[in-house]
Structure formats: structure tokens, C-alpha cells
Design an enzyme around this catalytic site. Structure first.
Site, mmCIF file in Angstrom:
data_model
loop_
_atom_site.group_PDB
_atom_site.id
_atom_site.type_symbol
_atom_site.label_atom_id
_atom_site.label_comp_id
_atom_site.label_asym_id
_atom_site.label_seq_id
_atom_site.Cartn_x
_atom_site.Cartn_y
_atom_site.Cartn_z
ATOM 1 N N LYS A 193 58.187 32.528 39.203
ATOM 2 C CA LYS A 193 56.872 32.415 39.848
ATOM 3 C C LYS A 193 56.667 33.550 40.871
ATOM 4 O O LYS A 193 55.616 34.187 40.922
ATOM 5 C CB LYS A 193 56.771 31.051 40.543
ATOM 6 C CG LYS A 193 55.652 30.908 41.526
ATOM 7 C CD LYS A 193 54.312 30.865 40.834
ATOM 8 C CE LYS A 193 53.181 30.894 41.834
ATOM 9 N NZ LYS A 193 51.885 30.737 41.212
ATOM 10 N N CYS B 231 48.183 33.117 47.535
ATOM 11 C CA CYS B 231 49.336 33.290 46.638
ATOM 12 C C CYS B 231 49.853 34.727 46.633
ATOM 13 O O CYS B 231 50.942 34.995 47.117
ATOM 14 C CB CYS B 231 48.940 32.910 45.211
ATOM 15 S SG CYS B 231 48.309 31.249 45.109
HETATM 16 N N1 SAJ Z 1 42.551 41.983 43.461
HETATM 17 C C1 SAJ Z 1 42.352 43.350 43.594
HETATM 18 N N2 SAJ Z 1 42.404 44.128 42.475
HETATM 19 C C2 SAJ Z 1 42.637 43.620 41.232
HETATM 20 C C3 SAJ Z 1 42.844 42.226 41.119
HETATM 21 C C4 SAJ Z 1 42.801 41.440 42.248
HETATM 22 O O1 SAJ Z 1 42.140 43.869 44.685
HETATM 23 O O2 SAJ Z 1 42.630 44.386 40.275
HETATM 24 C C5 SAJ Z 1 42.524 41.126 44.652
HETATM 25 C C6 SAJ Z 1 41.463 40.018 44.589
HETATM 26 O O3 SAJ Z 1 40.204 40.470 45.002
HETATM 27 C C7 SAJ Z 1 42.087 38.979 45.519
HETATM 28 C C8 SAJ Z 1 43.591 39.153 45.312
HETATM 29 O O4 SAJ Z 1 43.747 40.437 44.729
HETATM 30 O O5 SAJ Z 1 41.770 39.265 46.868
HETATM 31 C C9 SAJ Z 1 44.245 38.099 44.445
HETATM 32 O O6 SAJ Z 1 43.441 37.854 43.307
HETATM 33 P P1 SAJ Z 1 44.071 37.427 41.887
HETATM 34 O O7 SAJ Z 1 42.945 37.168 40.980
HETATM 35 O O8 SAJ Z 1 45.063 38.422 41.457
HETATM 36 O O9 SAJ Z 1 44.925 36.145 42.222
HETATM 37 P P2 SAJ Z 1 44.646 34.654 42.767
HETATM 38 O O10 SAJ Z 1 45.330 34.553 44.090
HETATM 39 O O11 SAJ Z 1 43.237 34.262 42.675
HETATM 40 O O12 SAJ Z 1 45.449 33.777 41.680
HETATM 41 C C10 SAJ Z 1 46.709 34.193 41.346
HETATM 42 C C11 SAJ Z 1 46.808 34.206 39.851
HETATM 43 N N3 SAJ Z 1 47.809 35.158 39.476
HETATM 44 C C12 SAJ Z 1 47.603 36.175 38.667
HETATM 45 O O13 SAJ Z 1 46.538 36.477 38.236
HETATM 46 C C13 SAJ Z 1 48.840 36.945 38.335
HETATM 47 C C14 SAJ Z 1 47.229 32.883 39.279
HETATM 48 O O14 SAJ Z 1 47.561 32.977 37.913
HETATM 49 C C15 SAJ Z 1 48.408 32.332 40.063
HETATM 50 O O15 SAJ Z 1 48.817 31.099 39.568
HETATM 51 C C16 SAJ Z 1 47.923 32.133 41.473
HETATM 52 O O16 SAJ Z 1 47.674 33.436 41.996
HETATM 53 C C17 SAJ Z 1 48.988 31.387 42.248
HETATM 54 O O17 SAJ Z 1 48.781 30.194 42.488
HETATM 55 O O18 SAJ Z 1 50.038 31.928 42.539
#
Ligand code: SAJ
Length: 427
Positions: free
Chosen positions: A202, A256
Site C-alpha cells: 500500500k 493519502c
Molecule cells: N495530482 C497531481 N498530478 C497528477 C495527479 C495528481 O498534482 O498527475 C495531485 C492531485 O491534484 C491531488 C493529489 O495529487 O492533490 C493526489 O491525487 P490522486 O488522485 O493521485 O490521489 P487520491 O489521494 O485522491 O487517491 C489516491 C489514489 N491513489 C492513486 O491514484 C495511486 C487511490 O487509489 C488510493 O487508494 C488513495 O489515494 C488512498 O487511499 O491511498
């Protein structure tokens, strides 16, 4: 089966609801009386597509009830938060309390599952010693498993059912028991492994994403310095069949990706130079964005600037403000003495700032800063908005809008390059 779910948050509540819909008798436990009461009234305190309808169904047919204390059950699922402390270590106090709370209810053959994201070794070193205060032995008298959640807000119900699950057991029998239990509502594959392997899997997933976003943000900083359009570079690089650069932005928020990598740094400080550097790169983004806005305003010589900020949540199309980098940008702009107007169609109920309509925020403003690429903002007519502004400084931190026209570039103080291409810091 009778299942007790401890922690009715973003993961515990949807999980409890799906278990009840699958036919289990579910008792949801939370220390927050508002969450308990709301659930028993059939109105979940969190927003997630499809959740309200399903909660109403399982509460009205009596399969899901909420209460504030733990009760006897065949299966206990712990889904409590694991935030970080100020010195970036895992705060396991909720995990400890939840584990201790079920000790009097643990029986021979009970199945204990922890879903919270935890540092490697936590199930064995923290949870099991607490559970064994029941005088039952883990792996012999009761089963222990770690099954990390891996769902994305906005698609939680769908992903809880359809994603693959990793189940780590204290022994093979525990892993198998947990696998059988999850198969009552999960359609994805359920892979069994050891406790520590599941815990680390994880954390590896979220650190992987953090490092990759940090790479994109570092690339944005390079482009900023060299006056190159980072979005163009990302688009071109991703035409390589084995390259997938993620998107730069104002930083990484949520509970996360911005938190979990620290659990690895805490556990293995010497071995996590890259992971720790990635955290620093992503954490420094809001500062860079606020400094960028300030520099553009200074370059235009604007006095008493008014800045319209679009988006407050930690990412697009969700109402969650936790760890939001946009909130950090707004508060830094305020602390620089700027007048800041904020908009967010999702955050109005829980925002500390009054959110106003975009047109109102932009009228006579000096700068327009896009911080979150909510779907509503992708459709905005930016050129028309620009015409209503006092000064048209437009900063798109998400690369959501078309590149600006030559005219707005000039207003930004940038010039077309000699070959006619736009030299822009639009990143
Ligand atoms: N972000 C960027 N650039 C990107 C992608 C995301 O700046 O290309 C930023 C987003 O705007 C946000 C942050 O990163 O602020 C996190 O966004 P995210 O969509 O990557 O993640 P979360 O926190 O919404 O959800 C994640 C998910 N993980 C992944 O996509 C790898 C989810 O599957 C996990 O289960 C979850 O975290 C968790 O509970 O850990």
C-alpha cells in the site's frame, strides 16, 4: 456474518454499507456522535456517488446500524485514520484505541482485519500485542489480516467492489479466512500475502505516485526557469511508448499520497532519499505558485491587487479540502496582503472562505488563478472573463485551458519567441 466496522469515514462507511448490501449483519462504530446519528437516520455524513441511496436501503432493512461502542462480532474491520504528527511520523493513536476497544469482544475464531494505512510491521508490533491482552493468541485462536484499501474518492463504491485486493495474513489460514470474507462483496481478484508485504504494498503504491507527481512538478520548475511550456513537453514526452509523465500542479493534497510516503521515511530514513525529496518537491509547490502570482503582479505594477482563485479542494470534482494545496496558495496570497476572491462549486459547505460565482470573482480583478481543474472550469470562456478584468494576469496551474493568445501573453509580460512560438510560463 456479524461484522463490526470501526471507523465510519471515507473507507469504513462505504465498506460497511456494501457488506450490509451483501447480506451481512453490520454494526458501524464511530466515536463521532454526528456520524452515528446521521447514519441511523439514513443520511451518510460523507458525500460519495451512490452512497446515500445504498445507505438508505441497508439502514431501512436493518442490515446496518451505527453505534458508539464496539460489540461482539465474527469479523472486526478497523478503518480509522492514520494521520502524521508534526514531526512526520505516523500517529497510531486511533489504531491503538480501536484495537483496544474490541479486546473485550474478541472471541475464538474471530477475524480481525485492519484496513487503515500503516507503517510496515504495525499489525504485528502494535495491533497484535493489544489484541492478545484478550489472552487469545493471534493466528492460533483468532485470525489477523491487513487489507489496505486502494480506492479513489468519487468512485469508492465502484472500486471497493471491482478493484483487486491485497490480503496479508499473520499466517496462511488468516489470509485465507480474510480472502473468503472479502469475496462476499469483492469482484476483483483477491491476492494473499504476508502482513508486512501487504502493509508495504500500500505504501509503495502511494509513494510511487508521489514520486511521479514530484517529477512532473520538478519538470514544471525547470520549464519555468527556461521559459518553456511544460504542458507541451509532457504531451510530447508521453508520445514515447514507455513514458507516462504525470501532470504538474499546485502540489499534492488529500489524506493519502501526501501522507503515506512519510511512513516509509520514518521506517527507513537512510533508504528513502528519493521518496523524501519527492515529498519536499510536492510540498513546496504552493509556495512556488504563490510567489509566481506575486511576481506576475509585481511585473504589471499593480497596486492593491485583487486575485480571483478558482478551486479550493485538494483535487478536481471532489468536496474534500484535506491537505489541499489550493487552500495553502490562497492563504499565502492573503498573507501577502492581496485581496483574494475564491470560487469552488464543490467546497461551499465546508470552506472557511466564502465562495462566490466565477463571474463575480473575476470582475475587475487583476489576476485569475486556476488552482483546481473542476469540470465546471474546463468549460469557462476565459477570453470573455478576461475582458471583465482590470488587469488580465491569467495563471493556469493545471494546464486546463488553451494556451493564451499573444495578447494575454503580452499582458503577462512574455513575448513570442523569434520563430513565432509562444514562450510561456503557463505551467
Ligand atoms: N495530482 C497531481 N498530478 C497528477 C495527479 C495528481 O498534482 O498527475 C495531485 C492531485 O491534484 C491531488 C493529489 O495529487 O492533490 C493526489 O491525487 P490522486 O488522485 O493521485 O490521489 P487520491 O489521494 O485522491 O487517491 C489516491 C489514489 N491513489 C492513486 O491514484 C495511486 C487511490 O487509489 C488510493 O487508494 C488513495 O489515494 C488512498 O487511499 O491511498
Amino acid at each position: 456474518m456479524r461484522v463490526c466496522v470501526i471507523g465510519l469515514g471515507y473507507i469504513g462507511l462505504p465498506t460497511a454499507t456494501l457488506l450490509a448490501a451483501a447480506g451481512h449483519e453490520v454494526i458501524g462504530v464511530d466515536t463521532n456522535p454526528i456520524a452515528v446519528q446521521a447514519l441511523n437516520n439514513g443520511c451518510p455524513h460523507i458525500k460519495e456517488p451512490g452512497l446515500t441511496e445504498l445507505v438508505k436501503e441497508v439502514v431501512s432493512n436493518g442490515r446496518l446500524v451505527a453505534q458508539s461502542t464496539v460489540t461482539h462480532a465474527d469479523v472486526f474491520i478497523v478503518a480509522v485514520p492514520t494521520p502524521i504528527t508534526d514531526n512526520k511520523t505516523a500517529d497510531l493513536s486511533y489504531v491503538r484505541k480501536a484495537s483496544a476497544s474490541l479486546v473485550p469482544c474478541l472471541q475464538r475464531d474471530s477475524l480481525f482485519i485492519i484496513e487503515s494505512t500503516i507503517p510496515p510491521g504495525c499489525t504485528e508490533d502494535v495491533c497484535i500485542p493489544i489484541l492478545e491482552e484478550s489472552e487469545l493468541k493471534a493466528g492460533r485462536d483468532f485470525h489477523v489480516a491487513h487489507c489496505p484499501e486502494r480506492v479513489i474518492p468519487g468512485r469508492i463504491l465502484h472500486e471497493l467492489v471491482n478493484n483487486d485486493r491485497i490480503v496479508g495474513g499473520v499466517n496462511d489460514e488468516s489470509a485465507l479466512k480474510a480472502k473468503q470474507f472479502y469475496s462476499t462483496f469483492v469482484k476483483g481478484s483477491i491476492c494473499t500475502t504476508g502482513l508486512k508485504e501487504a502493509e508495504l504494498t500500500k505504501l509503495a503504491e502511494n509513494a510511487y505516485r508521489d514520486v511521479n507527481i514530484a517529477f512532473a512538478n520538478e519538470l514544471a520548475a525547470i520549464c519555468e526557469k527556461l521559459d518553456i511550456d511544460v504542458w507541451e513537453v509532457v504531451k510530447m514526452a508521453n508520445r514515447h511508448p514507455r513514458v507516462n509523465v504525470l501532470n504538474p500542479g499546485p502540489g499534492v493534497g488529500g489524506h493519502c499520497i501526501a501522507v503515506d510516503p512519510w511512513f516509509l521515511v520514518e521506517t527507513c530514513p537512510e533508504e528513502t532519499r528519493l521518496i523524501s525529496a519527492a515529498r519536499e518537491v510536492n510540498d513546496s509547490r504552493p509556495d512556488r505558485i504563490a510567489a509566481w502570482v506575486e511576481a506576475e503582479i509585481a511585473e504589471c505594477g499593480v497596486e492593491n491587487p485583487v486575485v480571483a482563485c478558482l478551486g479550493l479542494t485538494y483535487k478536481a470534482d471532489v468536496d474534500d479540502l484535506r491537505g489541499s494545496p489550493s487552500m495553502s496558495v490562497v492563504s499565502q496570497l492573503l498573507s501577502k496582503g492581496f485581496k483574494v476572491r475564491v470560487c469552488d462549486p464543490y467546497a461551499n459547505g465546508n470552506s472557511p472562505y466564502k465562495c462566490i460565482p466565477v463571474e463575480e470573482a473575476v470582475a475587475d480583478a487583476d489576476a485569475l488563478v486556476l488552482l483546481v481543474d473542476h469540470k465546471e472550469y474546463l468549460e469557462l470562456d476565459v477570453e470573455a472573463l478576461k475582458d471583465t478584468m482590470r488587469n488580465a494576469i491569467i495563471i493556469d496551474t493545471k494546464g486546463a485551458w488553451e494556451s493564451p493568445s499573444t495578447e494575454s501573453l503580452k499582458i503577462l509580460g512574455l513575448q513570442p519567441t523569434s520563430d513565432g512560438a509562444m514562450a510561456t510560463t503557463f505551467n
